[in-house]
Every structure is written in structure tokens, then in C-alpha cells.
Design a protein around this motif. Sequence first.
Motif, PDB file in Angstrom:
ATOM      1  N   PHE A 401       0.760  -1.492  -0.050  1.00 21.38           N
ATOM      2  CA  PHE A 401      -0.082   0.047  -0.123  1.00 21.38           C
ATOM      3  C   PHE A 401       0.880   1.176   0.079  1.00 21.38           C
ATOM      4  N   THR A 402       1.867   1.237   0.604  1.00 22.66           N
ATOM      5  CA  THR A 402       2.825   2.507   0.766  1.00 22.66           C
ATOM      6  C   THR A 402       3.676   2.518  -0.344  1.00 22.66           C
ATOM      7  N   ARG A 403       4.132   1.538  -0.923  1.00 27.77           N
ATOM      8  CA  ARG A 403       4.599   1.602  -2.141  1.00 27.77           C
ATOM      9  C   ARG A 403       3.975   2.222  -3.242  1.00 27.77           C
ATOM     10  N   ASP A 404       2.744   1.590  -3.255  1.00 26.95           N
ATOM     11  CA  ASP A 404       1.928   2.297  -4.386  1.00 26.95           C
ATOM     12  C   ASP A 404       1.453   3.609  -4.261  1.00 26.95           C
ATOM     13  N   CYS A 405       1.127   3.876  -3.044  1.00 25.76           N
ATOM     14  CA  CYS A 405       0.825   5.298  -2.623  1.00 25.76           C
ATOM     15  C   CYS A 405       2.018   6.268  -3.348  1.00 25.76           C
ATOM     16  N   ARG A 406       3.310   5.935  -2.688  1.00 25.71           N
ATOM     17  CA  ARG A 406       4.277   6.876  -3.157  1.00 25.71           C
ATOM     18  C   ARG A 406       4.662   6.764  -4.717  1.00 25.71           C
ATOM     19  N   ALA A 407       4.336   5.633  -5.200  1.00 27.43           N
ATOM     20  CA  ALA A 407       4.638   5.650  -6.733  1.00 27.43           C
ATOM     21  C   ALA A 407       3.586   6.470  -7.580  1.00 27.43           C
ATOM     22  N   ALA A 408       2.391   6.613  -6.909  1.00 32.90           N
ATOM     23  CA  ALA A 408       1.352   7.332  -7.597  1.00 32.90           C
ATOM     24  C   ALA A 408       1.352   8.887  -7.543  1.00 32.90           C
ATOM     25  N   VAL A 409       2.530   9.381  -6.802  1.00 30.81           N
ATOM     26  CA  VAL A 409       2.663  10.920  -6.676  1.00 30.81           C
ATOM     27  C   VAL A 409       2.925  11.376  -8.269  1.00 30.81           C
ATOM     28  N   PRO A 410       1.969  12.245  -8.765  1.00 33.70           N
ATOM     29  CA  PRO A 410       2.304  12.531 -10.386  1.00 33.70           C
ATOM     30  C   PRO A 410       3.712  13.358 -10.181  1.00 33.70           C
ATOM     31  N   GLN A 411       4.636  13.097 -10.989  1.00 31.90           N
ATOM     32  CA  GLN A 411       5.519  13.749 -11.251  1.00 31.90           C
ATOM     33  C   GLN A 411       5.688  15.096 -12.043  1.00 31.90           C
ATOM     34  N   ASP A 412       4.587  15.321 -12.829  1.00 34.95           N
ATOM     35  CA  ASP A 412       4.436  16.666 -13.824  1.00 34.95           C
ATOM     36  C   ASP A 412       3.025  16.932 -13.180  1.00 34.95           C
ATOM     37  N   VAL A 413       2.769  17.622 -12.202  1.00 33.56           N
ATOM     38  CA  VAL A 413       1.511  18.407 -11.875  1.00 33.56           C
ATOM     39  C   VAL A 413       1.411  19.873 -12.989  1.00 33.56           C
ATOM     40  N   ARG A 414       0.250  19.764 -13.621  1.00 34.05           N
ATOM     41  CA  ARG A 414       0.121  20.799 -14.587  1.00 34.05           C
ATOM     42  C   ARG A 414      -1.205  21.821 -14.351  1.00 34.05           C
ATOM     43  N   ALA A 415      -1.168  22.788 -14.977  1.00 34.49           N
ATOM     44  CA  ALA A 415      -2.359  23.788 -14.798  1.00 34.49           C
ATOM     45  C   ALA A 415      -2.999  23.936 -16.379  1.00 34.49           C
ATOM     46  N   SER A 416      -4.220  23.642 -16.421  1.00 28.59           N
ATOM     47  CA  SER A 416      -4.962  23.764 -17.632  1.00 28.59           C
ATOM     48  C   SER A 416      -6.049  25.072 -17.554  1.00 28.59           C
ATOM     49  N   PHE A 417      -6.021  25.917 -18.570  1.00 24.31           N
ATOM     50  CA  PHE A 417      -7.049  26.762 -18.706  1.00 24.31           C
ATOM     51  C   PHE A 417      -7.689  26.576 -20.234  1.00 24.31           C
ATOM     52  N   GLY A 418      -8.799  27.072 -20.270  1.00 22.82           N
ATOM     53  CA  GLY A 418      -9.555  26.841 -21.601  1.00 22.82           C
ATOM     54  C   GLY A 418     -10.935  26.606 -21.487  1.00 22.82           C
ATOM     55  N   SER A 419     -11.798  27.878 -21.402  1.00 26.63           N
ATOM     56  CA  SER A 419     -13.300  27.842 -21.244  1.00 26.63           C
ATOM     57  C   SER A 419     -13.786  28.813 -22.154  1.00 26.63           C
ATOM     58  N   ALA A 420     -15.262  28.735 -22.249  1.00 31.81           N
ATOM     59  CA  ALA A 420     -16.173  29.775 -22.966  1.00 31.81           C
ATOM     60  C   ALA A 420     -16.300  31.029 -21.896  1.00 31.81           C
ATOM     61  N   HIS A 421     -16.467  32.331 -22.559  1.00 29.67           N
ATOM     62  CA  HIS A 421     -16.520  33.389 -21.993  1.00 29.67           C
ATOM     63  C   HIS A 421     -17.686  34.268 -22.542  1.00 29.67           C
ATOM     64  N   SER A 422     -18.802  34.641 -22.176  1.00 29.04           N
ATOM     65  CA  SER A 422     -20.023  35.375 -22.706  1.00 29.04           C
ATOM     66  C   SER A 422     -19.589  36.665 -22.611  1.00 29.04           C
ATOM     67  N   VAL A 423     -19.691  37.359 -23.880  1.00 29.50           N
ATOM     68  CA  VAL A 423     -19.293  38.699 -24.030  1.00 29.50           C
ATOM     69  C   VAL A 423     -20.382  39.143 -24.884  1.00 29.50           C
ATOM     70  N   GLY A 424     -21.600  39.829 -24.307  1.00 31.26           N
ATOM     71  CA  GLY A 424     -22.922  40.216 -24.998  1.00 31.26           C
ATOM     72  C   GLY A 424     -23.127  38.996 -25.531  1.00 31.26           C
ATOM     73  N   ALA A 425     -23.788  39.349 -26.893  1.00 27.56           N
ATOM     74  CA  ALA A 425     -24.085  38.180 -27.531  1.00 27.56           C
ATOM     75  C   ALA A 425     -23.058  37.195 -28.299  1.00 27.56           C
ATOM     76  N   GLN A 426     -21.861  37.478 -27.862  1.00 27.86           N
ATOM     77  CA  GLN A 426     -20.845  36.699 -28.426  1.00 27.86           C
ATOM     78  C   GLN A 426     -20.300  35.772 -27.420  1.00 27.86           C
ATOM     79  N   MET A 427     -19.495  34.587 -28.061  1.00 27.78           N
ATOM     80  CA  MET A 427     -19.069  33.704 -26.922  1.00 27.78           C
ATOM     81  C   MET A 427     -17.582  33.729 -27.479  1.00 27.78           C
ATOM     82  N   PHE A 428     -16.636  33.911 -26.499  1.00 30.99           N
ATOM     83  CA  PHE A 428     -15.125  33.801 -26.531  1.00 30.99           C
ATOM     84  C   PHE A 428     -14.629  32.423 -26.142  1.00 30.99           C
ATOM     85  N   GLN A 429     -14.104  31.518 -26.789  1.00 30.31           N
ATOM     86  CA  GLN A 429     -13.609  30.455 -26.366  1.00 30.31           C
ATOM     87  C   GLN A 429     -11.979  30.368 -26.415  1.00 30.31           C
ATOM     88  N   LEU A 430     -11.559  30.377 -25.146  1.00 29.23           N
ATOM     89  CA  LEU A 430     -10.150  30.450 -24.992  1.00 29.23           C
ATOM     90  C   LEU A 430      -9.468  28.869 -25.378  1.00 29.23           C
TER      91      LEU A 430
END
Length: 589
Positions: A401-430
Amino acid sequence: MVEVDFALHQKVREVGNLVARLSEQVGSVSGQVSSVEAKQQQTATELQQLRNDFLAFMQRSQLIANVQRAETRIGVIQDQVDHEFGHHKTVRRTAVGMLQAFDVGLVSEENVRMVSEQLMLQTPRYWLAPALVALASWSADDRDLCERAVEEAFRRSPDRTSLFFALVLRRQNRRQGAVRWLRHYLLAQDPARLGREFAVILESIAQGAFGLEGRELLNKTLHGWREQLMDSADARARQVKRWRDEIDTLRAPSAKAEFPRLASVSPQWPELDAVLSAARAQQALLDKYTALMEQEFQPSGRLEDAVDDILDRLVSEYDDDELPLRRDLAFNKAVVDHDGDLDAARSAAEADSASYEETLDYLTVQSAAALNPAAIGTSAATQRLAVAACHEWFFQAHAGFTRDCRAAVPQDVRASFGSAHSVGAQMFQLPPWQGSFTQPLATLEDSLAGHWDQHMAPFINGLAYPMVNKVLPPALVVVGILVIIGQISLGFALLAALVTGGIWGAFIFKGARAAQNHQANARRLLEQAKTDSLHQLRAASAELTDWYEKFRAADAVEVRCRELITSLSTATEGGSPFEGRTVRKEDDR
């Protein structure tokens, strides 16, 4: 000539009116298109919400139906159990009561006849009825009836009958007879297919019920069984898995509330959450088993009381014929307890599966006594001894259990952005953007800001007023007026062109100003969204640092857990916490 000029003037005015109405209609159509787009978006949102509400309603209805069916089934099964096996309860209540009556000499020949007639007739297949007849006739010194009753009880259930008389004789301080019955019981057992009553043997060891000779016999037999079964790699793997499942149940709840930004920004959050939950299981494991091993157990002051407790567990066991109904009853009760969740009910029923298995191998009995003593009817004292006996599987499961727990730690943690934003009657998709927290935070911020700027600019520029498309039609109309009307009267042609161009130009100017305002509003909203994204990125980075600190603190408890499990190898190994008490001389007669 005057009539011609008047006619041209009328035509110019009509053309101007047509241009004005056309411009108004264009503006109206543009507004309607924007309104339609907004309403379409609102309608889509409402439809999605309606779908979600409908699915939630269907799920609730299904859960309620599951509970209702389970409650109906419980009533049916309970009636069937009472009808088919209700008399077993009477026999079970009679058993310990009769033993206690022996202590004060209240068993008479009349009692024997009553037991013989009632219990044997009411329970024609139940082993305990003839066993009680044998017990009563033995007390009344009716040797012939006693022997016949013993033979009948043995025919119905050799295992339970042998164990019952071993305990009864030990309770009456007839040590040699008790050990003979115990040896007879053990020799008849297959360690790979032990009856459910075998849990009573573990309880007897914990209570020290059979004295020194009986304990030596049990230790020798059980050690041989263990060595025999441990030769199988599959058998060992099954026990390690049971302990691994036990550790998995100690995982901490989700830490999403502690790291809200990281949870919303990082695609690796599910792995991070699972790893921290597993690491925090170390403290829960340490607390649980430290308390169990340090708990003090007070043995009964009288041997008779201890054996009565063990006998009560033996005679209260369900008969094998009852098990299918009891298993079905337990599952339906779990459905009600879990509000109709069938998956949760199955998991709960599987956790107590040892309660309803007809046979178990010796290793599984040990694990069940350690992990779920209530499932096989053993006490906390027996649980402590069973945990010590299972330390090897416990150690392997914890290490994995301990071995699997430690091995499961992500080595590359990333941030992700990308969503729709309403601008009046228009939609901006990042468009999607990802960055790794292995890079400096300043680098990530620059990259995210540049990503926003790169895709915001074309969108905002696209909101600009289409001057060429708007100017070209009126220019063509003005040229047409000059060409057509100019052939008749250049003055009126110039006047008509000026009026038409002026009116149309006013609407174009108005549209251009509105487009500029729309662009400015879009730029402001998207800049706010960009700033919010950067704030989320910084907060997620800070929470990730906090996550690593909490993970290291939780994981550090593993050392103390390992030390505790290692110490189990010498903790009351094979012994009883009650063996130190003084045994009366008459106990060994």
C-alpha cells in the motif's frame, strides 16, 4: 419643366424614406439576431438543466423503488425464516439455560421428557435438539437415552456436536473428556474447508478455555494447518489482499475543500487527491491498531462464565440451511440502510460475507477474526490474538500500500485553462492552455498571459464595425442616383445623393460607435477573465506547495505503522491474554 422637377423631388424624397426605413430594418434585424442568439443560449442552458433535473429525479425514483422492494423482500424473507427455522431460536435459548440449571441441580427426569418430546419434534433436523436431549439425559443418569441422543446429534452435525460436548465437559471441569472430544473434532477437520463454528476454537484460545493440555493440542494442530496452507502462493495472496482491502477502507475523505484552486485548475487533481487520501490512511491505521493492541481485557472471574459465552456463540450460529435466506436478508437490509444504493449495499454485504459462508479455510478464519470479528462472532480479545497471528500478511499489505501510494505521486503536475466566456451576444472560447508547475511561476504567468493576448486580439478585432461592407451599398446607391437622375437634372441628382448619403451615413456612424463600445466592453470583460486566470494560477501554485507539505507529513507516519506491525510478531503470539490467571485445581480434574 416645373412638373419634371417636382416629380424628381418626389422621387428623391421617396428614395430617402426607403433608405431610412431600410436602415431601421437593418438595425432591427441586427437586434433581433442578437436577441435570438441570447435566447438560444438561455434555452440551451435551461434544456441542459431540465435534463439534469430529470435524470436526478429518475435516480431518486429508482433509489426509492429499490428501498420499497427491499422492505417488501425483508418482510417475506423474515416470515420464511420464522416459519422454517423459528423453532431453532427456542432450542438456542434452552441450551445455555439448561447448562445454568445444572449448576443449581434443577434438571430432573421431567425436564428430560419435556426436552425430548418438544425439541425433537419441533426441530427434526437441527443438531442442537438431540445434543440437549443427551445433556439432559446425562444429568438424569439415563445412559441409554444419552447414547442414542449423542449418536443422533453427531449424525446431524459431527463438527458442532463434537465442539459442543468438548465445551460442556470443560465447563463441568471434566478436562480429559473435553480434550478427547476436542481432539476428535480437530482430527475430522479439513483446514481448507472449516465449518463456521470453527471461530469458537479461536475464542476458546483467547479465553484459555481448555487448559494447558487443550492449548497444546490446539497450538500444535493449528500450526500444522498454517504450514500446510501457507505452501500455497494463492492462499497467501488472498490473505494479503484482505489486509490490503482493510487498509484501503482507512483512506481519508477527499481533500478538495482544502485545495479548491488546485482541484479546479490541475488535470492531475484526482491523482493528487487519491495519493493524499492514501497517505492519511497511515495515521488512521496507526490509531486503530494501537488502540486495539493496547486495550486491556478483563477475563471472566469464573471459568463457567467464560465457557458460557463461548457456548452461546456456538449455539447461536445459524444452521447451514438458514444461510441462503440469511444472506438474502442481510443484502436487503443493507439496501434499506444505504437508501437504495445497490452498489453500496453489495459492498456492505461482501464485507460481511464471512457471516454467511458455509466453509472457510483456516487462514481466512484468522483474517476474518482480525478484520471483522463480528462477522464470525468472535470477541475483541480474539481479534487481538488474530491480528498478531496475521502480522505477516499485514506487513506485506502495508508495504504494498505504501509503495503504491508513493509511486502514484504525479511527477508533472500541470495547470490547464480553456473555457467559454460570454461577451454580450458573442462567445469567446479560449483555446486550451497547459503549463507545468515544474517551471517557475513567473514563466507560467507570462505564458498564460501571452496565450490570452494572442487569442483575445483576433476576437476583439472581429467585433469591429465592418465599415467596407456597410459603406459599399450606400455608395453604390449614391452613384446610381447621380448617374440616373443626373441625366435629367444634375442639381436634383446632387441633392438626392446628398440626402441619401447623409441619412445612410448617420446610421453607419451610429453602428460604428456601437461596435466600438462593444469592443471596449469585450476587452474589459476578457481582461478581467485573464486576470482571474492568473490569480487562479498563483493560488493553485501555492496550494500545490501546501499539498506537498501535507503529503510528506502524512507519509512520515508510515515508519511508526511499520514498527507497530513488526512488533506484532512477538505480541502474545499464539497465546492468550487470560493465561496468566490462577487456575483452580478442580479445573484440571
